[in-house]
Design an enzyme around this catalytic site. Structure first.
Site, PDB file in Angstrom:
ATOM      1  N   ASP A 102       0.843  -1.201   0.000  1.00 55.01           N
ATOM      2  CA  ASP A 102       0.000   0.000   0.000  1.00 55.01           C
ATOM      3  C   ASP A 102       0.881   1.255   0.000  1.00 55.01           C
ATOM      4  O   ASP A 102       2.038   1.212   0.426  1.00 55.01           O
ATOM      5  CB  ASP A 102      -0.879   0.042   1.259  1.00 55.01           C
ATOM      6  CG  ASP A 102      -1.873  -1.111   1.288  1.00 55.01           C
ATOM      7  OD1 ASP A 102      -2.171  -1.667   0.219  1.00 55.01           O
ATOM      8  OD2 ASP A 102      -2.340  -1.430   2.396  1.00 55.01           O
TER       9      ASP A 102
HETATM   10  N1  URA Z   1      -1.321  -5.828   3.999  1.00 52.30           N
HETATM   11  C1  URA Z   1      -1.782  -4.568   3.988  1.00 52.30           C
HETATM   12  O1  URA Z   1      -2.816  -4.284   4.572  1.00 52.30           O
HETATM   13  N2  URA Z   1      -1.098  -3.639   3.301  1.00 52.30           N
HETATM   14  C2  URA Z   1       0.075  -3.896   2.664  1.00 52.30           C
HETATM   15  O2  URA Z   1       0.679  -3.007   2.071  1.00 52.30           O
HETATM   16  C3  URA Z   1       0.551  -5.217   2.704  1.00 52.30           C
HETATM   17  C4  URA Z   1      -0.159  -6.162   3.369  1.00 52.30           C
END
Ligand code: URA
Length: 240
Positions: A102
């Site tokens: 993310d």
């Molecule tokens: N899980 C999440 O919620 N975000 C990420 O970036 C990776 C795994």
């Protein structure tokens, strides 16, 4: 056989002009013989610059310690992407991220031009282990490790069994979470499901690769040959 200027540019992360200059200086040999022309085609495995092998690798593997605020996406007009964090010379190899993090997540992101290996690592059949450190907004309930181990049920179905352990207690506890799949916002949704939302998230492990718990000053590096063979020889990857 490959053109020497192109090969040197890709392997040494230099421009083609710089590569041609090395050839003109007489610094380059292939198969023990001096290369005279930047357009000459050579056997990559035999190339040396000033007597030292260039350690030719057919594929490039990069380990990026992704900063927060950067998209795991192709170029974006408004936001910074992971491609902006990588030396443009290396980008010419056509590396792509293996999976995504993310925008606000930091940490380990593998990039490679080995499309076949990337495909296998991302396959849902492969179950590559991903290790995260999550700072939580509140203490998770005591049964969280057991619920993670059993397989939490999210709105898009049950999760595979996952690991959960507390590293630090307090107002904003730190926990380590281990997943064997990679669903959309999975860590954040799993923590929210047990009533302890994520404040910040960092990936510190991907299969045999790992990063320090704290952001690394050297943000992007090539994998070592040991790391590459550990990745290629992952039991689950070999089976696919
Ligand atoms: N899980 C999440 O919620 N975000 C990420 O970036 C990776 C795994």
């Amino acid at each position: 056989m490959e053109r020497i200027d192109k090969l040197l540019a890709l392997q040494l992360s230099i421009s083609r002009k710089e590569a041609a200059a090395l050839v003109r200086q007489g610094a380059v040999t292939a198969g023990g013989r001096q290369v005279k022309n930047a357009a000459e085609k050579v056997d990559p495995a035999t190339v040396c610059v000033r007597g030292a092998s260039i350690h030719y690798t057919p594929f490039l593997y990069l380990l990026l310690d992704k900063p927060a605020g950067v998209l795991t996406a192709a170029r974006d007009k408004r936001a910074k992407t992971v491609f902006d964090c990588i030396d443009p010379h290396l980008l010419r190899r056509g590396v792509q991220p293996v999976g995504r993090l993310d925008k606000d997540t930091t940490g380990l992101l593998l990039l490679t031009d080995n499309g076949a290996l990337a495909h296998r690592l991302l396959s849902p059949k492969c179950h590559v282990e991903k290790r995260y450190l999550a700072r939580l907004a509140s203490m998770p309930p005591a049964d969280t490790p057991a619920r993670f181990a059993k397989g939490l049920v999210l709105d898009d179905g049950p999760c595979l069994p996952a690991g959960f352990s507390l590293r630090e207690t307090g107002e904003h506890p730190l926990c380590e979470i281990t997943l064997h799949e990679g669903r959309f916002h999975q860590v954040k949704r799993m923590c929210a499901a047990v009533g302890a939302p994520v404040l910040s998230l960092r990936r510190v492990g991907f299969g045999p690769l790992s990063l320090p718990d704290l952001p690394s000053p050297a943000a992007c590096r090539r994998l070592s040959s040991e790391e590459i063979s550990a990745l290629e020889n992952l039991e689950s990857v070999r089976k696919i």
